[in-house]
Write a protein that holds these residues in place. Sequence first.
Motif, PDB file in Angstrom:
ATOM      1  N   GLY A  29       0.803  -1.226   0.000  1.00 42.17           N
ATOM      2  CA  GLY A  29       0.000   0.000   0.000  1.00 42.17           C
ATOM      3  C   GLY A  29       0.827   1.263   0.000  1.00 42.17           C
ATOM      4  N   LYS A  30       2.139   1.143  -0.062  1.00 46.01           N
ATOM      5  CA  LYS A  30       2.996   2.329  -0.105  1.00 46.01           C
ATOM      6  C   LYS A  30       2.859   3.019  -1.462  1.00 46.01           C
ATOM      7  CE  LYS A  30       5.050   1.806   3.942  1.00 46.01           C
ATOM      8  NZ  LYS A  30       4.890   2.806   5.037  1.00 46.01           N
ATOM      9  N   VAL A  31       2.930   4.355  -1.445  1.00 44.16           N
ATOM     10  CA  VAL A  31       2.707   5.150  -2.649  1.00 44.16           C
ATOM     11  C   VAL A  31       3.843   6.138  -2.840  1.00 44.16           C
ATOM     12  CG1 VAL A  31       1.175   6.827  -3.769  1.00 44.16           C
ATOM     13  CG2 VAL A  31       0.198   4.950  -2.425  1.00 44.16           C
ATOM     14  N   ALA A  32       4.255   6.301  -4.090  1.00 44.93           N
ATOM     15  CA  ALA A  32       5.237   7.318  -4.470  1.00 44.93           C
ATOM     16  C   ALA A  32       4.631   8.237  -5.513  1.00 44.93           C
ATOM     17  CB  ALA A  32       6.503   6.675  -5.033  1.00 44.93           C
ATOM     18  N   THR A  33       5.057   9.479  -5.518  1.00 48.24           N
ATOM     19  CA  THR A  33       4.806  10.354  -6.649  1.00 48.24           C
ATOM     20  C   THR A  33       6.122  10.507  -7.402  1.00 48.24           C
ATOM     21  OG1 THR A  33       4.105  12.546  -7.411  1.00 48.24           O
ATOM     22  CG2 THR A  33       5.132  12.456  -5.251  1.00 48.24           C
ATOM     23  N   ILE A  34       6.055  10.337  -8.715  1.00 48.03           N
ATOM     24  CA  ILE A  34       7.245  10.547  -9.535  1.00 48.03           C
ATOM     25  C   ILE A  34       7.271  12.022  -9.907  1.00 48.03           C
ATOM     26  CG2 ILE A  34       8.540   9.848 -11.578  1.00 48.03           C
ATOM     27  CD1 ILE A  34       8.008   7.549  -9.605  1.00 48.03           C
ATOM     28  N   ASP A  35       8.188  12.776  -9.297  1.00 53.05           N
ATOM     29  CA  ASP A  35       8.260  14.226  -9.438  1.00 53.05           C
ATOM     30  C   ASP A  35       6.987  14.881  -8.900  1.00 53.05           C
ATOM     31  OD1 ASP A  35      10.900  14.377 -10.460  1.00 53.05           O
ATOM     32  OD2 ASP A  35      10.192  13.891 -12.465  1.00 53.05           O
ATOM     33  N   THR A  36       7.009  16.201  -8.844  1.00 53.29           N
ATOM     34  CA  THR A  36       5.890  16.931  -8.231  1.00 53.29           C
ATOM     35  C   THR A  36       5.561  18.177  -9.052  1.00 53.29           C
ATOM     36  OG1 THR A  36       7.421  18.182  -6.805  1.00 53.29           O
ATOM     37  CG2 THR A  36       6.492  16.137  -5.901  1.00 53.29           C
ATOM     38  N   PRO A  37       5.053  17.991 -10.275  1.00 50.07           N
ATOM     39  CA  PRO A  37       4.823  19.148 -11.132  1.00 50.07           C
ATOM     40  C   PRO A  37       3.775  20.127 -10.610  1.00 50.07           C
ATOM     41  CG  PRO A  37       3.973  17.128 -12.139  1.00 50.07           C
ATOM     42  CD  PRO A  37       4.788  16.721 -10.973  1.00 50.07           C
ATOM     43  N   GLU A  38       2.794  19.649  -9.852  1.00 50.04           N
ATOM     44  CA  GLU A  38       1.706  20.526  -9.432  1.00 50.04           C
ATOM     45  C   GLU A  38       1.123  19.978  -8.131  1.00 50.04           C
ATOM     46  OE1 GLU A  38      -2.365  22.508 -11.309  1.00 50.04           O
ATOM     47  OE2 GLU A  38      -1.254  21.016 -12.453  1.00 50.04           O
ATOM     48  N   ALA A  39       1.548  20.561  -7.010  1.00 53.63           N
ATOM     49  CA  ALA A  39       1.230  20.003  -5.695  1.00 53.63           C
ATOM     50  C   ALA A  39      -0.266  19.854  -5.468  1.00 53.63           C
ATOM     51  CB  ALA A  39       1.845  20.877  -4.600  1.00 53.63           C
ATOM     52  N   ALA A  40      -1.054  20.890  -5.787  1.00 56.74           N
ATOM     53  CA  ALA A  40      -2.485  20.842  -5.498  1.00 56.74           C
ATOM     54  C   ALA A  40      -3.171  19.716  -6.273  1.00 56.74           C
ATOM     55  CB  ALA A  40      -3.128  22.188  -5.827  1.00 56.74           C
ATOM     56  N   ARG A  41      -2.769  19.540  -7.533  1.00 57.57           N
ATOM     57  CA  ARG A  41      -3.384  18.486  -8.344  1.00 57.57           C
ATOM     58  C   ARG A  41      -2.980  17.105  -7.834  1.00 57.57           C
ATOM     59  NH1 ARG A  41      -5.457  17.517 -13.643  1.00 57.57           N
ATOM     60  NH2 ARG A  41      -6.534  15.526 -13.344  1.00 57.57           N
ATOM     61  N   ILE A  42      -1.723  16.948  -7.482  1.00 58.25           N
ATOM     62  CA  ILE A  42      -1.247  15.654  -6.982  1.00 58.25           C
ATOM     63  C   ILE A  42      -1.947  15.309  -5.672  1.00 58.25           C
ATOM     64  CG2 ILE A  42       0.778  14.413  -6.100  1.00 58.25           C
ATOM     65  CD1 ILE A  42       2.430  16.185  -8.110  1.00 58.25           C
ATOM     66  N   GLU A  43      -2.065  16.294  -4.788  1.00 58.07           N
ATOM     67  CA  GLU A  43      -2.758  16.073  -3.512  1.00 58.07           C
ATOM     68  C   GLU A  43      -4.213  15.679  -3.750  1.00 58.07           C
ATOM     69  OE1 GLU A  43      -4.022  18.514   0.549  1.00 58.07           O
ATOM     70  OE2 GLU A  43      -2.501  19.352  -0.797  1.00 58.07           O
ATOM     71  N   ALA A  44      -4.871  16.377  -4.657  1.00 56.36           N
ATOM     72  CA  ALA A  44      -6.280  16.087  -4.934  1.00 56.36           C
ATOM     73  C   ALA A  44      -6.462  14.678  -5.489  1.00 56.36           C
ATOM     74  CB  ALA A  44      -6.836  17.122  -5.907  1.00 56.36           C
ATOM     75  N   GLU A  45      -5.550  14.268  -6.386  1.00 54.14           N
ATOM     76  CA  GLU A  45      -5.652  12.925  -6.972  1.00 54.14           C
ATOM     77  C   GLU A  45      -5.410  11.851  -5.921  1.00 54.14           C
ATOM     78  OE1 GLU A  45      -6.564  12.074 -10.122  1.00 54.14           O
ATOM     79  OE2 GLU A  45      -6.910  14.192 -10.590  1.00 54.14           O
ATOM     80  N   ALA A  46      -4.438  12.074  -5.044  1.00 54.92           N
ATOM     81  CA  ALA A  46      -4.164  11.107  -3.980  1.00 54.92           C
ATOM     82  C   ALA A  46      -5.371  10.978  -3.047  1.00 54.92           C
ATOM     83  CB  ALA A  46      -2.919  11.518  -3.194  1.00 54.92           C
ATOM     84  N   GLU A  47      -5.950  12.113  -2.694  1.00 58.00           N
ATOM     85  CA  GLU A  47      -7.091  12.084  -1.777  1.00 58.00           C
ATOM     86  C   GLU A  47      -8.312  11.430  -2.430  1.00 58.00           C
ATOM     87  OE1 GLU A  47      -7.442  16.128  -0.432  1.00 58.00           O
ATOM     88  OE2 GLU A  47      -5.898  15.832   1.118  1.00 58.00           O
ATOM     89  N   LYS A  48      -8.493  11.668  -3.716  1.00 54.71           N
ATOM     90  CA  LYS A  48      -9.597  11.048  -4.441  1.00 54.71           C
ATOM     91  C   LYS A  48      -9.501   9.529  -4.390  1.00 54.71           C
ATOM     92  CE  LYS A  48      -9.486  11.115  -8.984  1.00 54.71           C
ATOM     93  NZ  LYS A  48      -9.489  11.693 -10.357  1.00 54.71           N
ATOM     94  N   LEU A  49      -8.257   9.022  -4.450  1.00 55.18           N
ATOM     95  CA  LEU A  49      -8.030   7.572  -4.428  1.00 55.18           C
ATOM     96  C   LEU A  49      -7.959   7.010  -3.010  1.00 55.18           C
ATOM     97  CD1 LEU A  49      -5.273   7.462  -7.191  1.00 55.18           C
ATOM     98  CD2 LEU A  49      -7.599   6.573  -7.405  1.00 55.18           C
ATOM     99  N   GLY A  50      -7.878   7.898  -2.026  1.00 52.39           N
ATOM    100  CA  GLY A  50      -7.691   7.437  -0.655  1.00 52.39           C
ATOM    101  C   GLY A  50      -6.275   6.974  -0.382  1.00 52.39           C
ATOM    102  N   TRP A  51      -5.315   7.495  -1.156  1.00 56.95           N
ATOM    103  CA  TRP A  51      -3.915   7.122  -1.008  1.00 56.95           C
ATOM    104  C   TRP A  51      -3.152   8.197  -0.233  1.00 56.95           C
ATOM    105  CZ3 TRP A  51      -2.151   5.427  -6.637  1.00 56.95           C
ATOM    106  CH2 TRP A  51      -2.896   4.303  -7.027  1.00 56.95           C
ATOM    107  N   GLY A  52      -2.165   7.772   0.543  1.00 64.32           N
ATOM    108  CA  GLY A  52      -1.174   8.701   1.061  1.00 64.32           C
ATOM    109  C   GLY A  52      -0.053   8.839   0.047  1.00 64.32           C
TER     110      GLY A  52
END
Length: 259
Positions: A29-52
Motif C-alpha cells: 500500500g505504499k505510494v510514491a509520486t514521480i516528481d511533483t509538477p503541481e502540488a495541489a493536483r497531486i494532492e487532490a488525486e491522492a485524496e480522491k483515491l484514498g492514497w497517502g
Amino acid sequence: MHHLGPLTVHQFPCLQDNYGFLVRDEASGKVATIDTPEAARIEAEAEKLGWGIDLILNTHWHLDHIGGNAPLKERFGAEIVAPEGEGDKIPGADRRILGGDHVMLGETRLDVIAVPGHTLGHIAYHAPEAKLAFVGDTLFSLGCGRMFEGDKAGFWASLQKLRALPEETTIFCAHEYTKANAAFAMSVDAGNEALKARTAEVARLREEGTPTVPVALAEEKKANPFLRADDPALAASLGLSGAPAEDVFAELRSRKDSF
C-alpha cells in the motif's frame, strides 16, 4: 489507471503538458509520486483515491518536476528522494541517490539509472518486476529532452541505456509532446513504416483527448529517431553516412531544436 504486476500507476495531467504519476505498491500500500509538477493536483488525486504519499521520487531539478516537493512533504510526511548529481538544486532532499542504487517502494524494487543529458544529474527509475520505467525528460515518445546541460556523447549513452531495457518495458515519459515529436520525426525518417503507423495513432489519440503516454519500448525502438542514431539508413538520410552515432544524435537534436 495502469496495473503492471506489483504496481498500480495512476496518471493524470498537470500544468500545461506535464503528467503526474502516483505509483502504488499493491503488496504494502505504499505510494510514491514521480516528481511533483503541481502540488495541489497531486494532492487532490491522492485524496480522491484514498492514497497517502510515502515517497517523492525526483528525476531532475527543473521546477516543473520539483515545484510541489515542499507542500507535499508537509501534507503527507513524504520522504524526498533526489539524484545526488543535481547537487543542491533540489532543496529539502531527505535522501540522495546515484545510478546503480535502488529504492524500495514497499516490496517493489526500483533500480536507479543515471541518464545525464537533459540535466547532468538526471536519473530514471526502472521497476524490473513491473516491467516499467519512469524516464523523466530524458526520453519522450518519438523524441528526447533538450540537451540543456549534457553533451552529445553522454546523452546518446543515456538513450542507449534506456534502449537496452527489456523490450516489454512500458515507458512513462513526463510530458505530452508526442504529436510535435511525430511531425519532426517524419521530417527526417518519412520512410519508416513503424513511424508512419505511430504518427497516425498519435493523431487519433490526441483528437480523442487521450494520452499518448505511456508507450511500449519495443515500439519506440522502431519509430523514435533519437533511439536510432546508430542506424546507417537514418545517418544517410541526414547526410552523415559513416559518422559516429553521437554525431547523428547531435544533428537530430539540433534540427529538432529549430524545427
